[in-house]
Design a protein around this motif. Structure first.
Motif, PDB file in Angstrom:
ATOM      1  N   ILE B   6      -4.495  -7.655  -3.298  1.00 39.91           N
ATOM      2  CA  ILE B   6      -4.077  -6.276  -3.592  1.00 39.91           C
ATOM      3  C   ILE B   6      -2.660  -6.272  -4.173  1.00 39.91           C
ATOM      4  O   ILE B   6      -2.368  -5.546  -5.132  1.00 39.91           O
ATOM      5  CB  ILE B   6      -4.148  -5.407  -2.316  1.00 39.91           C
ATOM      6  N   TYR B   9      -2.859  -7.322  -7.697  1.00 41.12           N
ATOM      7  CA  TYR B   9      -3.431  -6.216  -8.487  1.00 41.12           C
ATOM      8  C   TYR B   9      -2.355  -5.166  -8.790  1.00 41.12           C
ATOM      9  O   TYR B   9      -2.168  -4.767  -9.939  1.00 41.12           O
ATOM     10  CB  TYR B   9      -4.582  -5.600  -7.676  1.00 41.12           C
ATOM     11  N   LEU B  10      -1.616  -4.759  -7.761  1.00 37.79           N
ATOM     12  CA  LEU B  10      -0.570  -3.741  -7.948  1.00 37.79           C
ATOM     13  C   LEU B  10       0.515  -4.247  -8.899  1.00 37.79           C
ATOM     14  O   LEU B  10       0.954  -3.527  -9.799  1.00 37.79           O
ATOM     15  CB  LEU B  10       0.063  -3.382  -6.598  1.00 37.79           C
ATOM     16  N   LYS B  13      -0.809  -4.452 -12.514  1.00 39.04           N
ATOM     17  CA  LYS B  13      -0.991  -3.108 -13.081  1.00 39.04           C
ATOM     18  C   LYS B  13       0.364  -2.487 -13.434  1.00 39.04           C
ATOM     19  O   LYS B  13       0.518  -1.894 -14.498  1.00 39.04           O
ATOM     20  CB  LYS B  13      -1.717  -2.199 -12.070  1.00 39.04           C
ATOM     21  N   GLU B  14       1.326  -2.625 -12.524  1.00 40.45           N
ATOM     22  CA  GLU B  14       2.624  -1.995 -12.770  1.00 40.45           C
ATOM     23  C   GLU B  14       3.345  -2.657 -13.944  1.00 40.45           C
ATOM     24  O   GLU B  14       3.921  -1.969 -14.791  1.00 40.45           O
ATOM     25  CB  GLU B  14       3.508  -2.050 -11.507  1.00 40.45           C
ATOM     26  N   ARG B  17       1.398  -1.606 -17.183  1.00 37.88           N
ATOM     27  CA  ARG B  17       1.549  -0.192 -17.577  1.00 37.88           C
ATOM     28  C   ARG B  17       3.019   0.150 -17.859  1.00 37.88           C
ATOM     29  O   ARG B  17       3.307   1.127 -18.536  1.00 37.88           O
ATOM     30  CB  ARG B  17       0.990   0.713 -16.483  1.00 37.88           C
ATOM     31  N   PRO B 294       9.764   6.828  -2.704  1.00 38.70           N
ATOM     32  CA  PRO B 294       8.656   7.691  -2.257  1.00 38.70           C
ATOM     33  C   PRO B 294       7.287   7.056  -2.526  1.00 38.70           C
ATOM     34  O   PRO B 294       6.386   7.154  -1.706  1.00 38.70           O
ATOM     35  CB  PRO B 294       8.831   8.960  -3.099  1.00 38.70           C
ATOM     36  N   GLN B 295       7.196   6.386  -3.685  1.00 36.28           N
ATOM     37  CA  GLN B 295       5.925   5.748  -4.049  1.00 36.28           C
ATOM     38  C   GLN B 295       5.556   4.630  -3.070  1.00 36.28           C
ATOM     39  O   GLN B 295       4.398   4.505  -2.658  1.00 36.28           O
ATOM     40  CB  GLN B 295       6.102   5.196  -5.456  1.00 36.28           C
ATOM     41  N   VAL B 298       4.352   6.194   0.045  1.00 35.45           N
ATOM     42  CA  VAL B 298       2.937   6.604  -0.048  1.00 35.45           C
ATOM     43  C   VAL B 298       2.029   5.388   0.155  1.00 35.45           C
ATOM     44  O   VAL B 298       1.058   5.439   0.918  1.00 35.45           O
ATOM     45  CB  VAL B 298       2.648   7.269  -1.421  1.00 35.45           C
ATOM     46  N   LEU B 299       2.383   4.279  -0.519  1.00 35.58           N
ATOM     47  CA  LEU B 299       1.569   3.057  -0.384  1.00 35.58           C
ATOM     48  C   LEU B 299       1.432   2.648   1.076  1.00 35.58           C
ATOM     49  O   LEU B 299       0.356   2.281   1.541  1.00 35.58           O
ATOM     50  CB  LEU B 299       2.215   1.911  -1.168  1.00 35.58           C
ATOM     51  N   LYS B 300       2.558   2.720   1.794  1.00 36.90           N
ATOM     52  CA  LYS B 300       2.521   2.314   3.203  1.00 36.90           C
ATOM     53  C   LYS B 300       1.799   3.358   4.049  1.00 36.90           C
ATOM     54  O   LYS B 300       1.073   3.017   4.985  1.00 36.90           O
ATOM     55  CB  LYS B 300       3.943   2.100   3.724  1.00 36.90           C
ATOM     56  N   ILE B 302      -0.650   5.240   3.231  1.00 32.47           N
ATOM     57  CA  ILE B 302      -2.114   5.194   3.100  1.00 32.47           C
ATOM     58  C   ILE B 302      -2.702   3.858   3.575  1.00 32.47           C
ATOM     59  O   ILE B 302      -3.898   3.639   3.451  1.00 32.47           O
ATOM     60  CB  ILE B 302      -2.582   5.519   1.664  1.00 32.47           C
ATOM     61  N   SER B 304      -1.153   0.420   3.156  1.00 33.91           N
ATOM     62  CA  SER B 304      -0.737  -0.888   2.630  1.00 33.91           C
ATOM     63  C   SER B 304       0.240  -1.515   3.619  1.00 33.91           C
ATOM     64  O   SER B 304       1.133  -0.829   4.117  1.00 33.91           O
ATOM     65  CB  SER B 304      -0.042  -0.740   1.276  1.00 33.91           C
ATOM     66  N   ALA B 382       7.059   9.050   2.498  1.00 37.25           N
ATOM     67  CA  ALA B 382       6.011   9.719   1.742  1.00 37.25           C
ATOM     68  C   ALA B 382       5.984  11.207   2.077  1.00 37.25           C
ATOM     69  O   ALA B 382       5.571  12.032   1.275  1.00 37.25           O
ATOM     70  CB  ALA B 382       4.662   9.093   2.062  1.00 37.25           C
TER      71      ALA B 382
END
Lengths: 241, 386
Positions: B6, B9-10, B13-14, B17, B294-295, B298-300, B302, B304, B382
């Motif tokens: 994971i 993957y993160l 992707k980061e 993008r 903040p991001q 959120v990851l933590k 949900i 992670s 978050a």
């Protein structure tokens, strides 16, 4: 009889403020059943976000108990709490909700990835759920390419895709205009009911309460009122309380 | 394992993008790489220019005149010292080496060279890769380093002119090139090798030196029967041969005037460039993490784990650093193709390899603080609490 998914017993959270103890959550007890959508309302500083943080296993209580899907939060270690958040809880936040470098579909699928359940079938489910939320043409869009309402709908899909027991929403409509806010909460409520999840939404906007099944009103850390009937709830939503 | 997958993957992707932003940092790393590799190559090149002949000697010990502080230029041995050394048990061979510098008349402009003399078949004379070894006696023959050939245009069979100051006046001597050798720079100059008699004749001399035609070796290269017995042989030579001092090859190299100071300077430049790299990368990733609080919350929130968040940050840093070092390495190679042979750049040295490894490490080291910071971010970020 619907099963109790979330149970809060005599919950207290004390902070030390300027050397003096302050109960941000003060002996709060309630239950939420499966398929029930509850609003937690109250003025700023009433303790609703603190309460939500404890329910989300992000903050530990000073005393009292919280049971999610039968599991006692206070008995869990940090790694178990992380696992619980990943598998049994769904979240939507006020802002910074989505991972900005993942597309709408990838954001939703991320919960499946975290839980190790991302397969062909679940990928299709994620697409279908997004389509259900009117986002079928936004699957490959990044959050920055979507409106606030669309982002919130993606967040709702992410909160539900892994079949959590409890879905928690922190001011999900705060950054939306009234029309979009109503649409988002209405969709949220419909999905909670359809999927038989227990949903709790923290909001300061009483108008949003018209789509919920029950309203818990907080003030100074205490639960001061509970609106159970449609008449009470709609009166509250009209601002008559 | 899933956490690592994971995290990868993160991270991918980061980076993909946000490729414009990350490429910019990679380019900064590429420029740092270019600078560090050039400094390393220059250091290696300068070191080579100074020590190459000595470090390539087929010998284990060097004999100097007593009290010369193992400084080749300060040492001038007696002619019979070499015979005394050859008689010592355990000495396989000993070759006198005569050093000087002069100037040859090349095609375009005069070329300064180190003029060395050694005995054929003895340590001190490098292997000849083309042509043959010069004849002994005043043969007027020379073996030249490839670098001399490259810069002067002289080849085997050519006659070259040497300008040498003899007692205050410039005189010209002619030497026939009979052989080529390679990698024999000494004292920042390419070398030409002659016999001792020719060397004595053509080397620059003061008026006093002209009165004596005897060539005196500066040093003697000693090859041991058992190369492992360096220390005991050193003691034995000191005991049996008067008025000498003995050093191994590394000590001799370090005693070359300016060698240690020059290497220290170049290495300090390299280290400071790496430090700047650490700060640049550290600063970038720290700012990035601060923007992402903040991001990450959120990851933590949900689900992670800290491991996933930390590993994702580390993988990103490794990707960005590796791309930067790759681009920088490529740029360095392209630039190096356009440099003339007069600039002492050596890219295949251990210092270049060390520089690449150090460059690959500066990313993770620079980003360490930001990774620790990311791991410590509370998932409560978050929400609006805190």
């Amino acid at each position: 009889m619907k099963e109790i998914v979330l149970e809060v017993r005599d919950l207290v959270k004390t902070f030390i403020l300027d050397g003096a103890p302050l109960n941000a959550v003060d002996h709060v007890s309630f239950q939420v059943h499966s398929g029930e959508f509850v609003a937690l309302v109250g003025p700023s500083g009433s303790g609703k976000t603190t309460l939500l943080s404890i329910l989300a296993a992000l903050l530990t209580q000073s005393s009292g108990e919280v049971f999610i899907d039968g599991q006692q939060l206070s008995a869990m270690g940090e790694s178990e709490r992380v696992k619980l958040r990943r598998s049994r809880i769904g979240f939507t936040f006020q802002s910074n909700n989505l991972i900005p470098y993942l597309t709408a579909q990838e954001n939703v699928e991320f919960m499946l990835r975290l839980n190790g359940t991302l397969g062909k079938v679940n990928r299709l489910r994620a697409e279908e759920l997004l389509a259900r939320l009117g986002l079928e043409d936004r699957l490959r869009s990044l959050p920055a390419q979507m409106s606030g309402g669309q982002q919130q709908r993606v967040a709702i899909a992410r909160a539900l895709i892994h079949n959590p027991a409890v879905v928690l929403a922190d001011e999900p409509t705060a950054s939306l205009d009234t029309e979009r806010a109503f649409q988002v909460v209405q969709t949220f409520a419909a999905l909670i009911h359809e999927n038989q999840r227990a949903g709790i939404m923290v909001t300061h906007d009483l108008r949003m309460c018209k789509y919920v099944d029950r309203v818990l009103q907080m003030r100074d850390g205490k639960l001061v009122n509970e609106c159970k009937t449609r008449i009470e709830i709609e009166a509250l939503a009209r601002g008559e309380h | 394992m899933r956490a690592l997958s994971i995290a990868t993957y993160l991270a991918l992707k980061e980076v993909w993008r946000g490729r414009g932003r990350f490429l910019l940092v990679s380019l900064v790393i590429a420029l740092i790489t270019l600078l560090v590799l050039f400094i390393a190559a220059l250091g290696e090149g300068l070191a080579n220019g100074n020590r190459q002949y000595v470090s390539n000697l087929n010998a284990q010990l060097i004999v100097f005149l007593q009290k010369s502080d193992t400084n080749i230029s300060s040492s001038q041995l007696q002619v019979d010292t070499v015979r005394q050394i050859r008689r010592v048990d355990g000495v396989a061979a000993a070759g006198p080496i005569y050093t000087s510098s002069t100037e040859i008349e090349a095609n375009k402009s005069p070329l300064k060279v180190s003029l060395l003399a050694a005995e054929p078949g003895q340590p001190g004379l490098p292997p000849v890769i083309a042509g043959r070894v010069f004849h002994t006696g005043d043969s007027g023959e020379a073996v030249i380093d490839q670098n001399v050939a490259l810069r002067s245009g002289f080849q085997v069979g050519d006659e070259m002119t040497i300008r040498s100051t003899q007692g205050g006046t410039d005189e010209f001597f002619y030497l026939r090139v009979v052989g080529l050798t390679s990698n024999q720079s000494y004292f920042f100059q390419p070398t030409i090798f002659t016999s001792a008699a020719t060397w004595e004749k053509v080397r620059p001399q003061s008026a006093a030196d002209l009165k004596d035609d005897t060539p005196y070796p500066n040093i003697i290269a000693v090859q041991l029967a058992d190369p492992k017995q360096i220390q005991s042989m050193e003691m034995q030579l000191l005991t049996k041969v008067p008025n000498i001092e003995v050093a191994d090859i590394p000590t001799t190299i370090n005693a070359i005037p300016g060698y240690s100071a020059q290497q220290g300077t170049v290495q300090t430049q390299g280290v400071f460039t790496l430090l700047i790299g650490v700060l640049v990368i550290g600063g970038f990733f720290q700012i990035q993490i601060l923007q992402k609080v903040p991001q990450i919350g959120v990851l933590k929130a949900i689900g992670s784990s800290n491991g996933t968040v930390g590993a994702s940050a580390v993988i990103q840093i490794i990707i960005v650093t590796a791309i930067g070092v790759g681009i920088g390495g490529g740029l360095t190679y392209l630039f190096s193709l356009g440099f003339p042979p007069t600039i002492p750049l050596v890219f295949n040295g251990t210092s270049s390899l060390f520089a690449v490894v150090a460059l690959l490490l500066i990313g993770p080291i620079g980003g360490l603080v930001s990774v620790i910071y990311a791991v410590r971010i509370e998932p409560l970020k978050a929400l609006r609490l805190q």
